[in-house]
Design an enzyme around this catalytic site. Structure first.
Site, PDB file in Angstrom:
ATOM      1  N   CYS A  19       0.791  -1.216   0.000  1.00 50.01           N
ATOM      2  CA  CYS A  19       0.000   0.000   0.000  1.00 50.01           C
ATOM      3  C   CYS A  19       0.829   1.276   0.000  1.00 50.01           C
ATOM      4  O   CYS A  19       0.283   2.362  -0.085  1.00 50.01           O
ATOM      5  CB  CYS A  19      -0.897  -0.021   1.212  1.00 50.01           C
ATOM      6  N   CYS A  20       2.146   1.156   0.165  1.00 50.42           N
ATOM      7  CA  CYS A  20       2.937   2.384   0.162  1.00 50.42           C
ATOM      8  C   CYS A  20       3.130   2.906  -1.245  1.00 50.42           C
ATOM      9  O   CYS A  20       3.385   4.079  -1.452  1.00 50.42           O
ATOM     10  CB  CYS A  20       4.300   2.142   0.804  1.00 50.42           C
ATOM     11  N   GLY A  21       3.012   2.018  -2.232  1.00 43.75           N
ATOM     12  CA  GLY A  21       3.172   2.465  -3.602  1.00 43.75           C
ATOM     13  C   GLY A  21       1.852   2.997  -4.133  1.00 43.75           C
ATOM     14  O   GLY A  21       0.916   3.239  -3.392  1.00 43.75           O
TER      15      GLY A  21
END
Lengths: 264, 264
Positions: B106-108
């Protein structure tokens, strides 16, 4: 990581007294942060995207992985992946020995041993002979709460701080109260701070794990606007920590080791 | 375990407006509870000493260890040790594969994958086509909060409940908000409840982990008096869950999937 924000705006539908509106409201940010220790996946912390070094090093120091800042050979944060790479002088411990339960435990009679073997091996009684006045407790908590702007905006973060006398030396906010206290640990560890005369301030409850982290930090007093648990009081008696709870306005409760508090 | 209490009395020094008194005050109880799965130490949950079966089975069901109540061959709680022994039909999974980070994460950019591989494999979108009125939300939250007697006494527990229409079907309290929701999971799993038309009520914040647990329970709506995190909103959008936050008095916020809420 300091470039990222504690909160960001999101579209929200508000329904108040029968009236519906669409607005943009701040919501607290949350990310998974994975610690790669000497090339191996060690843990994933779900946290606020700020001050990642204090958090990661505080977490590792608290678990006894590093005992001195010099033991950290290399540290690199890859923010696009949410990954921190840490290289230490000593090899990484076996992960499966880590959260092993200490079965001669607090559920039985007698001295309350810490529930994880690793904690029991690491935590020692706190010796600090600090004296803290009721007036300083009130002053510290006022200051501690006034500064929590993100909480007021989003209702979504906990705070932890390190205080001495009537001054707050460092304060951290995080969506997780354990993370906020791990950052205090990282701050004291990285700056080699002697915590023997200091107090930890917490916005949330003093559960046993928060008491254990306070003992690892070495602070002889923990103060919260909220309540302690029974097990936290048992551990505080065992490890010589003063618990001040429900510190709000002009009142507080002292749960143990009261000799460090002065009234007047 | 139901014989034990959520709280017990402790000696406390109260300091209020300059006056110091010694009283006996309720403090919330907390114990470590270790789950032995097929003879091996699996996890230690630090929790309130009540409804241990819902907690342990809810935890195991949530992690995908058991998929049907029939898969539990044997269950035994040894309360003097704080240990639950569980035998299952299938062998226990390898623990070190369990909290593995999902690095396509989810960080991308793009679709927010759940941060643990195990969750990503287990959690599926929620399909419930329930419609919940603003009036029912207000009524449920009033009922939910009125009943939290332990919190009022000790300031120390979180609550989670399962609701349908304007009725609360089951409600659990725990010092840990994750545990309270795991008990709801255990209740729905052990009683084979179809949760497709139901809502989860929470006293605490809706962090990503609480949203993931709601998805595992299969409830299409989660309601809290407190705030969600940004990651919880991202996951709720991905998994089709309606988030209602800040539900207090005559107001609430809807953060996503609003089509399930009716006003009038």
């Amino acid at each position: 990581m300091e470039k990222q924000e504690l909160s960001s705006s999101r579209p929200v539908i508000k329904y108040i007294n029968g009236i519906k509106t669409e607005v943009s409201d701040p919501v607290v940010n949350e990310i998974p942060l994975t610690v790669m220790l000497n090339g191996e996946e060690f843990a994933t912390l779900v946290c606020s995207p700020v001050f990642e070094k204090e958090l990661v090093i505080g977490f590792l120091a608290g678990e006894g992985i590093v005992k001195d800042p010099n033991e950290i050979k290399d540290y690199f944060y890859r923010d696009t992946q949410g990954v921190v790479w840490v290289e230490t002088v000593n090899p990484a411990p076996q992960l499966d020995t880590f959260l092993c339960r200490n079965f001669a435990s607090c559920c039985g009679k007698g001295r309350p041993l810490l529930y994880f073997v690793n904690d029991q091996n690491l935590v020692t009684p706190v010796e600090g002979k600090v004296s803290l006045s009721a007036e300083n407790i009130f002053k510290l908590m006022r200051q501690f709460e006034e500064e929590s702007e993100t909480f007021k905006m989003t209702g979504g973060v906990h705070s932890a701080a390190l205080a001495e006398g009537d001054s707050i030396l460092a304060k951290y906010e995080d969506i997780g109260r354990h993370n906020a206290l791990d950052r205090v640990m990282g701050y004291t560890f990285l700056n080699r701070i002697n915590t023997g005369g200091m107090a930890v301030l917490l916005s949330g409850r003093i559960a046993s794990e928060m008491l254990i982290k306070t003992a690892r930090i070495g602070a002889p007093v923990v103060i919260s606007r909220s309540a302690p648990t029974g097990l936290a009081v048992d551990y505080a008696l065992q490890y010589g920590i003063t618990i001040v709870g429900f510190a709000r306005g002009n009142s507080f409760n002292v749960y143990c080791n009261e000799e460090r508090i002065t009234y007047s």
